[in-house]
Write a protein that holds these residues in place. Sequence first.
Motif, PDB file in Angstrom:
ATOM      1  N   PRO A 153       0.827  -1.213   0.000  1.00 13.67           N
ATOM      2  CA  PRO A 153       0.000   0.000   0.000  1.00 13.67           C
ATOM      3  C   PRO A 153       0.862   1.265   0.000  1.00 13.67           C
ATOM      4  N   ASP A 154       0.343   2.304  -0.634  1.00 12.65           N
ATOM      5  CA  ASP A 154       1.050   3.582  -0.610  1.00 12.65           C
ATOM      6  C   ASP A 154       0.572   4.397   0.599  1.00 12.65           C
ATOM      7  N   ARG A 155       1.182   5.545   0.806  1.00 13.29           N
ATOM      8  CA  ARG A 155       0.893   6.376   1.967  1.00 13.29           C
ATOM      9  C   ARG A 155      -0.592   6.747   2.039  1.00 13.29           C
ATOM     10  N   GLN A 156      -1.182   7.113   0.920  1.00 12.84           N
ATOM     11  CA  GLN A 156      -2.587   7.513   0.916  1.00 12.84           C
ATOM     12  C   GLN A 156      -3.505   6.346   1.297  1.00 12.84           C
ATOM     13  N   GLN A 157      -3.207   5.166   0.806  1.00 13.01           N
ATOM     14  CA  GLN A 157      -3.997   3.986   1.169  1.00 13.01           C
ATOM     15  C   GLN A 157      -3.877   3.688   2.664  1.00 13.01           C
ATOM     16  N   LEU A 158      -2.674   3.838   3.200  1.00 14.58           N
ATOM     17  CA  LEU A 158      -2.468   3.606   4.632  1.00 14.58           C
ATOM     18  C   LEU A 158      -3.221   4.641   5.469  1.00 14.58           C
ATOM     19  N   LYS A 159      -3.251   5.867   5.008  1.00 15.14           N
ATOM     20  CA  LYS A 159      -4.016   6.902   5.724  1.00 15.14           C
ATOM     21  C   LYS A 159      -5.500   6.538   5.752  1.00 15.14           C
ATOM     22  N   GLN A 160      -6.017   6.080   4.622  1.00 19.02           N
ATOM     23  CA  GLN A 160      -7.428   5.673   4.558  1.00 19.02           C
ATOM     24  C   GLN A 160      -7.695   4.486   5.487  1.00 19.02           C
ATOM     25  N   GLU A 161      -6.779   3.532   5.502  1.00 18.80           N
ATOM     26  CA  GLU A 161      -6.926   2.365   6.373  1.00 18.80           C
ATOM     27  C   GLU A 161      -6.918   2.770   7.847  1.00 18.80           C
ATOM     28  N   LEU A 162      -6.023   3.679   8.202  1.00 17.80           N
ATOM     29  CA  LEU A 162      -5.935   4.112   9.602  1.00 17.80           C
ATOM     30  C   LEU A 162      -7.235   4.779  10.039  1.00 17.80           C
ATOM     31  N   VAL A 163      -7.751   5.675   9.226  1.00 18.20           N
ATOM     32  CA  VAL A 163      -8.998   6.371   9.559  1.00 18.20           C
ATOM     33  C   VAL A 163     -10.142   5.369   9.705  1.00 18.20           C
ATOM     34  N   LYS A 164     -10.230   4.407   8.797  1.00 16.36           N
ATOM     35  CA  LYS A 164     -11.295   3.410   8.826  1.00 16.36           C
ATOM     36  C   LYS A 164     -11.210   2.551  10.097  1.00 16.36           C
ATOM     37  N   HIS A 165     -10.032   2.061  10.405  1.00 19.08           N
ATOM     38  CA  HIS A 165      -9.870   1.197  11.580  1.00 19.08           C
ATOM     39  C   HIS A 165     -10.064   1.970  12.883  1.00 19.08           C
ATOM     40  N   TYR A 166      -9.634   3.218  12.914  1.00 22.74           N
ATOM     41  CA  TYR A 166      -9.838   4.051  14.101  1.00 22.74           C
ATOM     42  C   TYR A 166     -11.336   4.270  14.340  1.00 22.74           C
ATOM     43  N   LEU A 167     -12.083   4.473  13.280  1.00 22.71           N
ATOM     44  CA  LEU A 167     -13.541   4.610  13.392  1.00 22.71           C
ATOM     45  C   LEU A 167     -14.156   3.317  13.901  1.00 22.71           C
ATOM     46  N   TRP A 168     -13.671   2.187  13.409  1.00 19.93           N
ATOM     47  CA  TRP A 168     -14.215   0.915  13.872  1.00 19.93           C
ATOM     48  C   TRP A 168     -14.005   0.721  15.370  1.00 19.93           C
ATOM     49  N   LEU A 169     -12.857   1.167  15.903  1.00 25.04           N
ATOM     50  CA  LEU A 169     -12.644   1.060  17.352  1.00 25.04           C
ATOM     51  C   LEU A 169     -13.746   1.794  18.108  1.00 25.04           C
ATOM     52  N   ARG A 170     -14.172   2.916  17.576  1.00 28.63           N
ATOM     53  CA  ARG A 170     -15.266   3.681  18.173  1.00 28.63           C
ATOM     54  C   ARG A 170     -16.590   2.938  18.006  1.00 28.63           C
ATOM     55  N   GLN A 171     -16.870   2.511  16.791  1.00 29.59           N
ATOM     56  CA  GLN A 171     -18.151   1.876  16.496  1.00 29.59           C
ATOM     57  C   GLN A 171     -18.367   0.581  17.271  1.00 29.59           C
ATOM     58  N   TYR A 172     -17.291  -0.122  17.577  1.00 32.83           N
ATOM     59  CA  TYR A 172     -17.415  -1.402  18.262  1.00 32.83           C
ATOM     60  C   TYR A 172     -17.097  -1.322  19.751  1.00 32.83           C
ATOM     61  N   GLY A 173     -17.120  -0.103  20.301  1.00 34.81           N
ATOM     62  CA  GLY A 173     -17.067   0.077  21.743  1.00 34.81           C
ATOM     63  C   GLY A 173     -15.705   0.035  22.402  1.00 34.81           C
ATOM     64  N   CYS A 174     -14.649   0.105  21.627  1.00 34.13           N
ATOM     65  CA  CYS A 174     -13.313   0.122  22.229  1.00 34.13           C
ATOM     66  C   CYS A 174     -12.847   1.540  22.553  1.00 34.13           C
ATOM     67  N   ASN A 175     -13.532   2.545  22.039  1.00 38.37           N
ATOM     68  CA  ASN A 175     -13.245   3.954  22.331  1.00 38.37           C
ATOM     69  C   ASN A 175     -14.556   4.714  22.385  1.00 38.37           C
ATOM     70  N   ASP A 176     -14.541   5.851  23.084  1.00 41.02           N
ATOM     71  CA  ASP A 176     -15.684   6.747  22.964  1.00 41.02           C
ATOM     72  C   ASP A 176     -15.434   7.650  21.757  1.00 41.02           C
ATOM     73  N   SER A 177     -16.261   8.637  21.571  1.00 42.09           N
ATOM     74  CA  SER A 177     -16.178   9.439  20.345  1.00 42.09           C
ATOM     75  C   SER A 177     -14.838  10.155  20.161  1.00 42.09           C
ATOM     76  N   HIS A 178     -14.212  10.568  21.245  1.00 39.97           N
ATOM     77  CA  HIS A 178     -13.002  11.384  21.150  1.00 39.97           C
ATOM     78  C   HIS A 178     -11.810  10.788  21.907  1.00 39.97           C
ATOM     79  N   SER A 179     -11.767   9.473  22.054  1.00 40.00           N
ATOM     80  CA  SER A 179     -10.655   8.916  22.832  1.00 40.00           C
ATOM     81  C   SER A 179      -9.794   8.003  21.982  1.00 40.00           C
ATOM     82  N   GLY A 180      -8.670   7.619  22.557  1.00 41.43           N
ATOM     83  CA  GLY A 180      -7.727   6.756  21.870  1.00 41.43           C
ATOM     84  C   GLY A 180      -6.966   7.519  20.798  1.00 41.43           C
ATOM     85  N   ASN A 181      -6.071   6.821  20.148  1.00 41.26           N
ATOM     86  CA  ASN A 181      -5.296   7.393  19.054  1.00 41.26           C
ATOM     87  C   ASN A 181      -4.695   6.246  18.255  1.00 41.26           C
TER      88      ASN A 181
END
Length: 189
Positions: A5-33
């Motif tokens: 993957p290139d840098r842009q693809q990795l950025k998209q993957e990071l954003v997607k997975h970070y959102l999933w942590l929120r959606q599946y209860g591992c973070n609240d709306s503004h926590s984690g990193n």
Amino acid sequence: MNRIPDRQQLKQELVKHYLWLRQYGCNDSHSGNASFRWHDEVWVTPTGCCADTLTVDDLICCQLDGTTEAGASLDAPLHIEVYRQNPDARAVFHSHGPHVVAITLNGNNFEPVDFEGQLYFPIVPVVQIPYPEYVEKSPAAIAQQLQKNKVAVVCGHGVYACAETINLAYKWSCSLELSAKTAWLARQL
């Protein structure tokens, strides 16, 4: 044939997975990193960002030499130190899964009772860092644990996971939360 993957693809993957942590209860709306390493760049979520609205353009580029940009996560130095001490690491996630936090409040290392948990991380180290010393001491303490473990927990705070890919760091975060939830349920029986 697998394409790197290139840098842009990795950025998209990071954003997607970070959102999933929120959606599946591992973070609240503004926590984690979360972050990923791209050569000598470390792309990290901004401090106080909302997982529900984060975009690839919000990610902040820091450097492996320790240079952090304004607005980077408070944990950016911790992420950088993990990459420095673990050359194979390409992704770091920090989450606040409620079962992991609750089951490790006693400060003891966590030993999963479920099959997958025992397979992935037979013992999860729990690090105690006094709140006033967190920013100063957490980078070295967590990076040291993640040299030899997939995950580590800061007592009363949350999970840090590192891996060779974004998806795998996400998996370790979610798998640990499920193991803690399973152990919690087993204790209720």
